[in-house]
Scaffold this active site. Structure first.
Site, PDB file in Angstrom:
ATOM      1  N   HIS A 101      33.657   2.782 -36.690  1.00  0.00           N
ATOM      2  CA  HIS A 101      32.257   3.226 -36.595  1.00  0.00           C
ATOM      3  C   HIS A 101      31.830   3.898 -37.892  1.00  0.00           C
ATOM      4  O   HIS A 101      32.622   4.558 -38.551  1.00  0.00           O
ATOM      5  CB  HIS A 101      32.036   4.130 -35.386  1.00  0.00           C
ATOM      6  CG  HIS A 101      32.771   5.437 -35.410  1.00  0.00           C
ATOM      7  ND1 HIS A 101      32.264   6.576 -36.010  1.00  0.00           N
ATOM      8  CD2 HIS A 101      33.977   5.799 -34.886  1.00  0.00           C
ATOM      9  CE1 HIS A 101      33.109   7.576 -35.852  1.00  0.00           C
ATOM     10  NE2 HIS A 101      34.162   7.134 -35.180  1.00  0.00           N
ATOM     11  N   ASP A 103      28.887   5.891 -38.056  1.00  0.00           N
ATOM     12  CA  ASP A 103      28.185   7.157 -37.863  1.00  0.00           C
ATOM     13  C   ASP A 103      29.184   8.303 -37.919  1.00  0.00           C
ATOM     14  O   ASP A 103      30.389   8.109 -37.682  1.00  0.00           O
ATOM     15  CB  ASP A 103      27.431   7.157 -36.532  1.00  0.00           C
ATOM     16  CG  ASP A 103      28.357   7.126 -35.328  1.00  0.00           C
ATOM     17  OD1 ASP A 103      29.236   6.236 -35.277  1.00  0.00           O
ATOM     18  OD2 ASP A 103      28.217   7.985 -34.441  1.00  0.00           O
ATOM     19  N   ASP A 134      36.980  10.236 -40.392  1.00  0.00           N
ATOM     20  CA  ASP A 134      36.459   9.787 -39.098  1.00  0.00           C
ATOM     21  C   ASP A 134      35.006   9.359 -39.240  1.00  0.00           C
ATOM     22  O   ASP A 134      34.111  10.182 -39.182  1.00  0.00           O
ATOM     23  CB  ASP A 134      36.592  10.938 -38.110  1.00  0.00           C
ATOM     24  CG  ASP A 134      36.154  10.589 -36.702  1.00  0.00           C
ATOM     25  OD1 ASP A 134      36.009   9.394 -36.401  1.00  0.00           O
ATOM     26  OD2 ASP A 134      35.943  11.516 -35.908  1.00  0.00           O
ATOM     27  N   GLU A 169      29.072   5.986 -32.252  1.00  0.00           N
ATOM     28  CA  GLU A 169      30.250   6.429 -31.504  1.00  0.00           C
ATOM     29  C   GLU A 169      30.249   7.942 -31.321  1.00  0.00           C
ATOM     30  O   GLU A 169      30.607   8.452 -30.259  1.00  0.00           O
ATOM     31  CB  GLU A 169      31.526   5.984 -32.215  1.00  0.00           C
ATOM     32  CG  GLU A 169      32.796   6.130 -31.375  1.00  0.00           C
ATOM     33  CD  GLU A 169      33.420   7.515 -31.448  1.00  0.00           C
ATOM     34  OE1 GLU A 169      34.246   7.855 -30.577  1.00  0.00           O
ATOM     35  OE2 GLU A 169      33.099   8.271 -32.391  1.00  0.00           O
ATOM     36  N   GLU A 170      29.839   8.674 -32.353  1.00  0.00           N
ATOM     37  CA  GLU A 170      29.843  10.126 -32.260  1.00  0.00           C
ATOM     38  C   GLU A 170      28.714  10.649 -31.375  1.00  0.00           C
ATOM     39  O   GLU A 170      28.690  11.837 -31.037  1.00  0.00           O
ATOM     40  CB  GLU A 170      29.726  10.748 -33.658  1.00  0.00           C
ATOM     41  CG  GLU A 170      30.843  10.372 -34.632  1.00  0.00           C
ATOM     42  CD  GLU A 170      32.186  10.973 -34.279  1.00  0.00           C
ATOM     43  OE1 GLU A 170      32.316  11.559 -33.190  1.00  0.00           O
ATOM     44  OE2 GLU A 170      33.120  10.860 -35.095  1.00  0.00           O
ATOM     45  N   HIS A 434      35.605  16.250 -37.339  1.00  0.00           N
ATOM     46  CA  HIS A 434      34.580  17.001 -36.614  1.00  0.00           C
ATOM     47  C   HIS A 434      34.460  18.445 -37.097  1.00  0.00           C
ATOM     48  O   HIS A 434      33.608  19.185 -36.593  1.00  0.00           O
ATOM     49  CB  HIS A 434      34.822  17.015 -35.091  1.00  0.00           C
ATOM     50  CG  HIS A 434      34.725  15.680 -34.446  1.00  0.00           C
ATOM     51  ND1 HIS A 434      34.422  15.530 -33.106  1.00  0.00           N
ATOM     52  CD2 HIS A 434      34.879  14.418 -34.922  1.00  0.00           C
ATOM     53  CE1 HIS A 434      34.397  14.246 -32.788  1.00  0.00           C
ATOM     54  NE2 HIS A 434      34.682  13.550 -33.888  1.00  0.00           N
TER      55      HIS A 434
END
Length: 464
Positions: A101, A103, A134, A169-170, A434
């Site tokens: 992903h 995003d 990520d 996805e996030e 994150h």
């Protein structure tokens, strides 16, 4: 045998030589703040999708490269832009679907970053920036592996390849299931590689074989029709903050483990993992004790966890002597593999309603559910990826569980029940996905690209 060895070495050399270009492209992607939250500039998702589509076209491998969206069920909205690229298999070869992903999470408090979150910075063997690990590293691992296969073999390979780079996805993958249904023929494959997980450490690769599910919801607690003076009525009237604190505390046992009846645990062995390692990797200060019981990894991989991740309350700066009439919190639960997220949520709702203090009124909203996943490790593709990881890293891979969730995998299983799903990744325990100062270990990325290129070469040599 010598021909096979020469082919493997050609792929390895091509993957290795392509690392500088891949890292440069990764840096360019990190500079794009592609955040799917509606409070951020949504045009950046389009910029990110266009940039990735250009990289994918430039590989020369795919017959079709498109930027597409799908409708979000139950709304009039479209999901965020995704990249879909396809190349048909030939001569009985399998098809592999490569997922990642583009995003990223919001940066959070930028003052906590040592360098700007969207300015890629290399120091001490790591690339820092939001999305550097990520999951834009996952995107570039796929692109770099495909490049290596093309450089080493030219057009002389028959493997079918589909590439799906998601854009939300996030933010809950809200249109994911619809996207799969809309593009089922293009995405149908024999093997699916999900590059959105992590490794045992920066040197030891891993295959993720279990993932916890998730259940997230907003809880509003109301005790008054309107705010009241705390001096005039305090001591006789329960305010929402008091009720919320008492209610939330009921979710945990004294040791911090989950106290909700009906939330299950999975019984499975875990590798040795010390408290000292936990303290180092999680940033647990001396004197602060871990929570839960049993082995540390069983608590992270196989047991439920409940976290309050947001609260609407009067700020410290605006505090006044007032009884608050209502309070809202966001509760995020990780669900043990093997239990449905719906079942776990219903257990939490039942528990909270039964424990509401002072007759407080409860409202539940904004429910988001995602089931966990257990990999069938008996398939030939799992053996193939283990061999490729061993060859790429020079270290035997380990099977791991992951405490986090990748809810859309259950959608993949439902839509493509015959596909073998491999969950890999480029993160290590110090990547801080994150969090502020997210980073990618450069040597891990190099080994991950080589491993994936070798996996693709192995798949290309197989006839179904």
């Amino acid at each position: 045998m010598s021909s096979d060895l020469s082919r493997t070495e050609s792929v390895r050399d091509a993957a290795t030589s392509g690392i500088p270009a891949a890292l440069a492209d990764l840096g360019a992607l990190v500079r794009i703040p592609s955040i799917a939250w509606p409070s951020f500039d949504q045009t950046q998702l389009g910029r990110s999708a266009e940039a990735i589509a250009a990289l994918v076209r430039d590989t020369g491998v795919f017959e079709s490269v498109e930027i597409k969206t799908a409708a979000i069920p139950g709304t009039d909205e479209q999901g965020q832009p995704a990249i879909l690229a396809t190349r048909a298999a030939r001569n009985g070869r399998p098809t592999v679907l490569l997922y990642a992903h583009h995003d990223v999470q919001p940066p959070g408090d930028e003052s906590l970053w040592d360098t700007p979150p969207f300015e890629p910075t290399v120091r001490d063997g790591r690339l820092y920036g939001r999305g550097a690990a990520d999951d834009k590293a996952g995107v570039m691992a796929h692109v770099a592996a495909v490049r290596a296969l093309r450089e080493a073999l030219g057009d002389d390979f028959d493997l079918g390849v589909a590439l799906f780079i998601e854009g939300e996805e996030e933010y809950g993958s809200r249109s994911f299931a619809a996207f799969l249904a809309d593009n089922a023929d293009a995405l149908r494959s024999d093997v699916i590689v999900v590059a959105d997980s992590g490794n045992w450490d920066s040197r030891t690769p891993a295959v993720t074989v279990s993932l916890r599910g998730n259940a997230r919801f907003t809880l509003t607690v109301r005790t008054l029709d309107h705010a009241s003076h705390s001096g005039m009525f305090g001591g006789a009237v329960p305010d929402a903050m008091l009720a919320t604190i008492r209610l939330l505390d009921s979710l945990w046992n004294e040791d911090g483990s989950v106290a909700v009846a009906g939330m299950t645990e999975r019984d499975a062995a875990t590798p040795e993992y010390t408290e000292a390692t936990l303290r180092e990797e999680a940033g647990l200060p001396e004197g602060v004790q871990p929570i839960g019981g049993g082995s540390i990894l069983s608590r992270i991989w196989n047991k439920p966890a409940i976290t309050v991740i947001g609260i609407d309350a009067t700020t410290v700066a605006a505090a006044s002597n007032t009884l608050a009439p209502s309070m809202s919190v966001v509760v995020s639960a990780r669900v043990a593999p093997g239990q449905s997220a719906r079942e776990a949520y219903e257990a939490m709702e039942t528990h909270l309603r039964a424990h509401a203090p002072f007759g407080a009124q409860l409202e539940f909203s904004d429910l988001d559910l995602g089931d966990g996943f257990l990999v069938d490790t008996s398939g030939w593709a799992v053996s193939a990826v283990r061999d490729a990881l061993h060859a790429g890293y020079g270290v035997e891979p380990v099977d791991i569980g992951v405490g986090g969730s990748i809810p859309f995998i259950s959608d993949l299983v439902r839509e493509f029940p015959g596909a073998q799903i491999l969950v890999t990744g480029v993160e290590d325990p110090h990547s801080r996905a994150h969090s502020p100062n997210e980073s990618l270990h450069l040597d891990t990325f190099r080994a991950a690209v080589v491993s994936e290129a070798l996996l693709l070469a192995d798949l290309d040599a197989r006839t179904l």
